[in-house]
Write an enzyme that holds these catalytic residues in place. Structure first.
Site, short mmCIF file in Angstrom:
data_model
loop_
_atom_site.label_atom_id
_atom_site.label_comp_id
_atom_site.label_asym_id
_atom_site.label_seq_id
_atom_site.Cartn_x
_atom_site.Cartn_y
_atom_site.Cartn_z
N GLY A 245 1.25 12.41 45.26
CA GLY A 245 2.60 12.88 45.71
C GLY A 245 3.44 11.79 46.07
CD GLU B 237 10.25 19.03 46.26
OE1 GLU B 237 10.04 18.77 45.05
OE2 GLU B 237 11.24 18.40 46.87
CG ASN C 195 11.28 16.10 35.75
OD1 ASN C 195 10.79 15.26 36.14
ND2 ASN C 195 12.04 17.12 36.45
CB ALA D 124 7.13 3.89 37.73
NE ARG E 10 7.59 18.20 35.29
CZ ARG E 10 8.36 18.22 36.25
NH1 ARG E 10 9.02 19.09 36.73
NH2 ARG E 10 8.08 17.25 37.03
CG ASN F 155 9.56 -15.93 -1.18
OD1 ASN F 155 9.43 -14.95 -1.89
ND2 ASN F 155 9.96 -15.60 0.01
CE1 TYR F 156 2.49 -15.15 0.47
CE2 TYR F 156 2.29 -13.29 -0.70
CZ TYR F 156 1.73 -14.10 0.30
OH TYR F 156 0.69 -13.85 0.86
#
Ligand code: UD1
Ligand code: CA
Length: 457
Positions: free
Chosen positions: A81, A157, A230, A12, A18, A389-390
């Site tokens: 590689g 490849e 990819n 990884a 790409r 509430n605030y």
């Protein structure tokens, strides 16, 4: 599976050029989880130990994402590689002896059973190296498997392949079983004399074979499992396949999906039988939905628990909320974290809730905000009720006890408590506590000036 020692190495470290992204490829989400979470889960399912992840590009970000997992990280500073990446894992595996399952961070669709079968074939053949292959209609971009007769000879490849070799449709999935320490010894002989100037892990096949070691190529049945991501086109295609699997499992288990192609369910979600999910619904995270519920179009539910017989109408957004049985929500309601509905509640259109516990049978049907509040049973909030509430600095609580009826357009200035069975007149601004059984009302008296309009004209 009776393999004695099984470790995993997940590659990884690559940038994922790409993808054209600032985010490392392996962190791009696929159906709610980063890509690399899939091989991590696979390794866990197979009981691998240790699980080694080779990281490089944006190391901190990748490590942080998986900080809670039982993973040993190794840093590949330069991405030279796949062969080089595997070699780096030697730091962790130098005393390991057994089988290493090599997975890629960008190959997410593999099934556990497929890998299990490959490992069994590897073990029973007594192979030094096994590679998982697939027959692809469109093999472009993948390494090709060159066979001599039935036996694998080597992998080439795409960038190094001849026109003839490019016609081969059997491809390398990038997944291997490797006997260690032998595989590390073979790797020492890799060269980077190829089109990309990289150390290819694929070359280990020819190296092992020419030195007399047994090499096995296992072909998987369901090609979609082999998909490597990819670019973003493949990411979307893989997500569609993953959703198809998830949705298929729900339908087989008794959930109706009106249009599975446009229903988005994370694989962590659980759904009971006879529940119906409409198109465009998104069910995410740690969500559980009971049986016999309906989830309409455009609903987003993230990390919620929803009781049986509930009905979530179109356009509602629910996050970290806990709903009892027979809840009716929306359309267009917003239930935020900390919302707890005790059962038989109705939260209608344009109602927002946050940190609110709402007792059984209580309802707010229209245009209301309930925040930092505790409501008893059988409370009815009229249209336009607001808990204020605030105060700009702190949040304060509103308590409304059982059986209170609140008229429309009422504001509760918190902190405030409304006693049981009391009634608040419409249009009130409630600043003080109200005792049980009382009527509270705060509005100026109405004036009527007869004939005023006529005189104006
Ligand atoms: C690789 C295979 C190819 C196969 C394909 C399957 C090689 C030489 N090629 O090609 O035969 O068909 O996978 O998907 O092995 N990585 C590192 N460090 C590196 C280089 C890569 O960790 O130095 C990681 C990447 O992050 C990625 C994986 O290895 O997760 C594969 O690398 P990638 O560049 O995508 O290889 P492919 O060209 O797809
Ligand atoms: Ca790849």
């Amino acid at each position: 599976m009776s393999i004695q020692e099984l470790a995993t190495v997940i590659l990884a470290a690559g940038k994922g050029t790409r993808m054209k992204s600032d985010c490392p490829k392996v962190l791009h989400p696929l159906v709610g989880k980063p890509l690399a979470a899939y091989p991590v889960r696979l390794a866990q399912e197979l009981g691998c130990s240790p699980t080694v992840m080779v990281v490089g590009h944006q190391v901190e970000r990748v490590q942080q994402q998986f900080a809670d997992e039982d993973i040993v990280f190794v840093h590949q500073e330069q991405q030279l590689g796949t062969g080089h990446a595997f070699q780096i894992s030697h730091q962790v595996l130098k005393d390991f002896s057994g089988t290493v399952l090599l997975l890629c961070g960008d190959v997410p669709l593999l099934r556990c059973q497929t890998i299990d079968e490959m490992l069994q074939a590897h073990a029973s053949a007594g192979a030094a190296v096994s590679v998982l292959t697939a027959n692809m209609e469109d093999p472009r971009g993948y390494g090709r498997i060159v066979r001599s007769g039935a036996e694998i000879e080597h992998i080439v490849e795409e960038k190094d392949a001849s026109a003839e070799e490019k016609k081969i449709t059997e491809i390398n999935t990038g997944i291997y079983a490797l006997e260690v320490p032998l595989a590390f010894e073979l790797l020492g002989q890799l060269s980077n004399d190829n089109a990309q100037g990289e150390y290819y892990l694929t070359d280990i096949i020819a190296l092992a074979r020419t030195q007399g070691y047994k090499v096995v190529a296992s072909t998987l049945d369901d090609v979609s499992e082999a998909m490597g991501i990819n670019d973003r086109v493949q990411l979307a295609q893989a997500a569609a396949i993953m959703r198809e699997r998830i949705n298929y499992a729900h339908m087989v288990a008794g959930v109706t999906l009106i249009d599975p192609a446009t229903t988005y369910i994370d694989d962590s979600v659980k759904i009971g039988v006879d529940t119906v999910i409409y198109p465009g619904a998104h069910l995410r995270g740690n969500t559980t939905i009971g049986s016999n519920c309906v989830v309409e179009t455009g609903v987003v539910i993230d990390s919620c628990s929803i009781g049986n017989d509930s009905y979530i109408k179109a356009g509602s957004a629910l996050e970290e909320a806990d709903l009892g049985e027979h809840s009716t929500i929306g359309p267009m309601a917003h239930l935020r974290p900390g919302t707890v509905l005790c059962g038989n509640n109705k939260i209608g259109n344009f109602v927002e809730t946050k940190k609110a516990v709402i007792g059984e049978r209580s309802q707010a049907s229209h245009l209301t905000y309930i925040g930092d509040a505790e409501l008893g049973r059988d409370v009815n909030l009229g249209c336009g009720t607001i808990t204020c509430n605030y105060d700009g600095v702190n949040k304060h609580k509103t308590v409304i006890e059982d059986g209170v009826f609140v008229g429309s357009d009422t504001q509760f200035i918190a902190p405030v408590t409304i006693g049981r069975n009391s009634l608040i007149g419409a249009g009130s601004t409630i600043t003080k506590d109200v005792p049980a059984d009382a009527l509270a009302l705060s509005r100026s008296e109405q004036k009527v000036i007869a004939g005023w309009c006529k005189r104006k004209k």
